[in-house]
Design an enzyme around this catalytic site. Sequence first.
Site, PDB file in Angstrom:
ATOM      1  N   CYS A 135      -1.108  49.172 -10.057  1.00  0.00           N
ATOM      2  CA  CYS A 135       0.231  49.684 -10.354  1.00  0.00           C
ATOM      3  C   CYS A 135       0.305  51.191 -10.140  1.00  0.00           C
ATOM      4  O   CYS A 135      -0.710  51.888 -10.096  1.00  0.00           O
ATOM      5  CB  CYS A 135       0.663  49.310 -11.764  1.00  0.00           C
ATOM      6  SG  CYS A 135      -0.249  50.073 -13.111  1.00  0.00           S
ATOM      7  N   CYS A 136       1.538  51.667  -9.975  1.00  0.00           N
ATOM      8  CA  CYS A 136       1.815  53.084  -9.771  1.00  0.00           C
ATOM      9  C   CYS A 136       1.153  53.562  -8.477  1.00  0.00           C
ATOM     10  O   CYS A 136       1.394  53.033  -7.413  1.00  0.00           O
ATOM     11  CB  CYS A 136       1.369  53.874 -10.996  1.00  0.00           C
ATOM     12  SG  CYS A 136       1.993  55.567 -11.066  1.00  0.00           S
ATOM     13  N   ILE A 137       0.248  54.541  -8.547  1.00  0.00           N
ATOM     14  CA  ILE A 137      -0.406  55.077  -7.356  1.00  0.00           C
ATOM     15  C   ILE A 137      -1.647  54.273  -6.964  1.00  0.00           C
ATOM     16  O   ILE A 137      -2.142  54.403  -5.837  1.00  0.00           O
ATOM     17  CB  ILE A 137      -0.787  56.571  -7.566  1.00  0.00           C
ATOM     18  CG1 ILE A 137      -1.206  57.248  -6.263  1.00  0.00           C
ATOM     19  CG2 ILE A 137      -1.874  56.699  -8.629  1.00  0.00           C
ATOM     20  CD1 ILE A 137      -0.109  57.329  -5.221  1.00  0.00           C
TER      21      ILE A 137
END
Length: 224
Positions: A135-137
């Site tokens: 998730c995210c980066i």
Amino acid sequence: MAKCVAVILSGCGVYDGSEIHESSAVLVHLSRAEAKVNIYAPDVDQMHVVNHIKGEPTEESRNVLTESARIARGNIQDLATLKLADNDALIIPGGFGVAKNLSTWATQGKDCELNPAVEKAIKDFHKAGKPLGLCCISPVLAAKILPGCELTVGHDMECEMWPYAKTADTMKELGCKHINKQVGEAHVDTKNKLVTTSAFMCNAPVHEVFDGVGVMVKLVLELA
């Protein structure tokens, strides 16, 4: 039987480690699903330490494993000890620590290198057909070492809601297929058993990020 999920952390704090809200969301949703969790982090120095009030680097030196233990409440293992056979899936929360401590994405972008233990873990789970949740980066890790995979970091058009959307362009340059998704959604690459969601790549309220991470966790467990 309850699934056992490995979670890799990258420190403690959004600007130089794991994003705390994302990490907590992963652990809460896994707990709610009655999954067993093994938490790991590499025993290496952080790239740098950031003052989270000023958003500026300091002269301190901190260890990724030691800092990650703050989130894990001390129940953490050196990533070098991770055994594939002990885990049914792997999840890596976001935070700048992914781009600074688990890889060199922050300074080298698509030309980055991954921490050897992180790269081995991702490749081992992938080869064994065990699902990955990013998730995210953290999807940039898969973009680098799983050529042609499908993933999302949210949207590919930068705006106030999506301030980091250009990350999607770099993933495309690596040969990956980026799928636009809202913060409450996740994308499943069924071929690679890869589940991704944007989390704080979106300028969204924390409860929406929490829910989106929950969707990712649920889909990972369904694949495990």
